[in-house]
Scaffold this motif. Structure first.
Motif, mmCIF file in Angstrom:
data_model
loop_
_atom_site.group_PDB
_atom_site.id
_atom_site.type_symbol
_atom_site.label_atom_id
_atom_site.label_comp_id
_atom_site.label_asym_id
_atom_site.label_seq_id
_atom_site.Cartn_x
_atom_site.Cartn_y
_atom_site.Cartn_z
ATOM 1 N N THR A 103 12.103 0.180 5.691
ATOM 2 C CA THR A 103 11.790 0.992 6.634
ATOM 3 C C THR A 103 13.396 2.373 6.436
ATOM 4 O OG1 THR A 103 11.368 -0.129 8.254
ATOM 5 C CG2 THR A 103 12.301 1.550 9.335
ATOM 6 N N VAL A 104 14.333 1.988 6.084
ATOM 7 C CA VAL A 104 15.065 2.812 5.297
ATOM 8 C C VAL A 104 14.699 3.868 4.191
ATOM 9 C CG1 VAL A 104 17.561 3.856 3.940
ATOM 10 C CG2 VAL A 104 17.442 2.320 6.214
ATOM 11 N N ASN A 105 13.541 3.077 3.400
ATOM 12 C CA ASN A 105 13.404 3.695 2.114
ATOM 13 C C ASN A 105 12.623 3.877 1.918
ATOM 14 O OD1 ASN A 105 12.784 3.838 -0.719
ATOM 15 N ND2 ASN A 105 12.345 1.773 -1.422
ATOM 16 N N LEU A 106 12.032 4.110 3.406
ATOM 17 C CA LEU A 106 10.382 5.577 4.233
ATOM 18 C C LEU A 106 10.942 6.168 4.399
ATOM 19 C CD1 LEU A 106 7.307 5.385 4.081
ATOM 20 C CD2 LEU A 106 7.894 4.358 6.532
ATOM 21 N N PHE A 107 11.660 7.054 5.373
ATOM 22 C CA PHE A 107 11.707 7.477 5.746
ATOM 23 C C PHE A 107 13.116 8.088 4.798
ATOM 24 C CE2 PHE A 107 10.955 5.497 9.662
ATOM 25 C CZ PHE A 107 10.293 6.190 10.287
ATOM 26 N N ARG A 108 13.868 8.128 3.858
ATOM 27 C CA ARG A 108 14.950 8.761 2.778
ATOM 28 C C ARG A 108 13.635 9.173 1.809
ATOM 29 N NH1 ARG A 108 20.047 6.368 0.542
ATOM 30 N NH2 ARG A 108 19.085 7.686 -1.307
ATOM 31 N N THR A 109 12.610 8.601 1.111
ATOM 32 C CA THR A 109 11.630 8.911 0.464
ATOM 33 C C THR A 109 10.854 10.211 1.612
ATOM 34 O OG1 THR A 109 12.174 7.035 -0.001
ATOM 35 C CG2 THR A 109 9.470 8.659 -1.237
ATOM 36 N N LEU A 110 10.485 10.592 2.676
ATOM 37 C CA LEU A 110 9.312 11.285 3.004
ATOM 38 C C LEU A 110 10.255 12.722 3.121
ATOM 39 C CD1 LEU A 110 6.898 9.066 5.578
ATOM 40 C CD2 LEU A 110 6.534 10.064 3.300
ATOM 41 N N LEU B 144 1.131 -1.418 0.065
ATOM 42 C CA LEU B 144 -0.336 -0.201 -0.422
ATOM 43 C C LEU B 144 0.795 1.386 -0.217
ATOM 44 C CD1 LEU B 144 -3.115 1.276 0.394
ATOM 45 C CD2 LEU B 144 -2.379 1.466 2.854
ATOM 46 N N LEU B 145 2.093 1.293 0.803
ATOM 47 C CA LEU B 145 2.436 2.143 0.944
ATOM 48 C C LEU B 145 3.162 2.750 -0.494
ATOM 49 C CD1 LEU B 145 4.228 2.004 4.635
ATOM 50 C CD2 LEU B 145 3.055 4.178 3.544
ATOM 51 N N TYR B 146 3.716 1.577 -1.093
ATOM 52 C CA TYR B 146 4.608 1.411 -2.148
ATOM 53 C C TYR B 146 3.337 1.884 -3.836
ATOM 54 C CZ TYR B 146 8.653 -1.161 -1.407
ATOM 55 O OH TYR B 146 10.053 -1.417 -0.510
ATOM 56 N N THR B 147 2.038 1.815 -3.590
ATOM 57 C CA THR B 147 1.450 2.478 -4.625
ATOM 58 C C THR B 147 0.877 4.077 -4.077
ATOM 59 O OG1 THR B 147 0.044 0.388 -4.182
ATOM 60 C CG2 THR B 147 -1.138 1.906 -5.124
ATOM 61 N N VAL B 148 1.225 3.930 -2.590
ATOM 62 C CA VAL B 148 0.693 5.458 -2.222
ATOM 63 C C VAL B 148 1.458 6.489 -2.428
ATOM 64 C CG1 VAL B 148 -0.063 7.267 -0.202
ATOM 65 C CG2 VAL B 148 -1.116 4.344 -0.579
ATOM 66 N N ILE B 149 3.043 6.305 -2.368
ATOM 67 C CA ILE B 149 4.139 6.783 -2.331
ATOM 68 C C ILE B 149 4.857 6.063 -3.512
ATOM 69 C CG2 ILE B 149 6.044 7.475 -1.372
ATOM 70 C CD1 ILE B 149 4.411 7.288 1.199
ATOM 71 N N PRO B 150 4.956 6.204 -5.188
ATOM 72 C CA PRO B 150 5.339 5.486 -5.858
ATOM 73 C C PRO B 150 6.389 5.844 -5.261
ATOM 74 C CG PRO B 150 3.550 7.054 -6.414
ATOM 75 C CD PRO B 150 4.028 7.498 -4.788
ATOM 76 N N ALA B 151 7.008 7.013 -5.589
ATOM 77 C CA ALA B 151 9.069 7.233 -5.066
ATOM 78 C C ALA B 151 9.710 6.186 -4.972
ATOM 79 C CB ALA B 151 9.496 8.061 -4.720
ATOM 80 N N MET B 152 8.874 5.640 -3.210
ATOM 81 C CA MET B 152 9.373 4.237 -3.231
ATOM 82 C C MET B 152 9.889 2.710 -3.392
ATOM 83 S SD MET B 152 7.507 4.177 0.702
ATOM 84 C CE MET B 152 8.715 2.862 1.170
#
Length: 107
Positions: free
Chosen positions: A100-107, A39-47
């Motif tokens: 998790t690293v990907n999420l925080f780097r992207t945000l 879901l997060l990969y879909t909502v935040i495509p940059a991830m």
């Protein structure tokens, strides 16, 4: 999800709950966790298109079946499988660390 559900039904029907840890981990790591990360990969495509996403996918996709097969064997009395459970668990955890690293780097 389907594997976890079928395993739960088989255990309930047979009144043999030896594989309960496999049922729980399959549903949590194989369904709930992957659904949330997807879901997060879909909502935040940059991830979704980077090496962290690929590492997450492959570590989770390879580690989870290893962990579940070894956990099933362990629950059925094959205690020598404990190190194999650890290898699968470490792979899944490492994959989720990359997520998790990907999420925080992207945000």
């Amino acid at each position: 999800m389907l594997i976890g559900l079928v395993l739960g039904i088989v255990m309930a029907a047979s009144h043999d709950h030896a594989l309960s840890p496999v049922h729980v981990h399959t549903n949590l790591l194989g369904w709930a966790t992957l659904a949330l990360t997807g879901l997060l990969y879909t909502v935040i495509p940059a991830m979704a298109d980077n090496r962290f996403a690929r590492l997450h996918f492959w570590l989770h996709a390879l580690g989870l079946p290893v962990m579940m097969a070894a956990l099933a064997a362990y629950a059925l009395g094959h205690t020598a499988m404990e190190p194999v459970i650890a290898v699968g668990a470490i792979a899944v955890t490492a994959g989720l660390a990359f997520f998790t690293v990907n999420l925080f780097r992207t945000l």
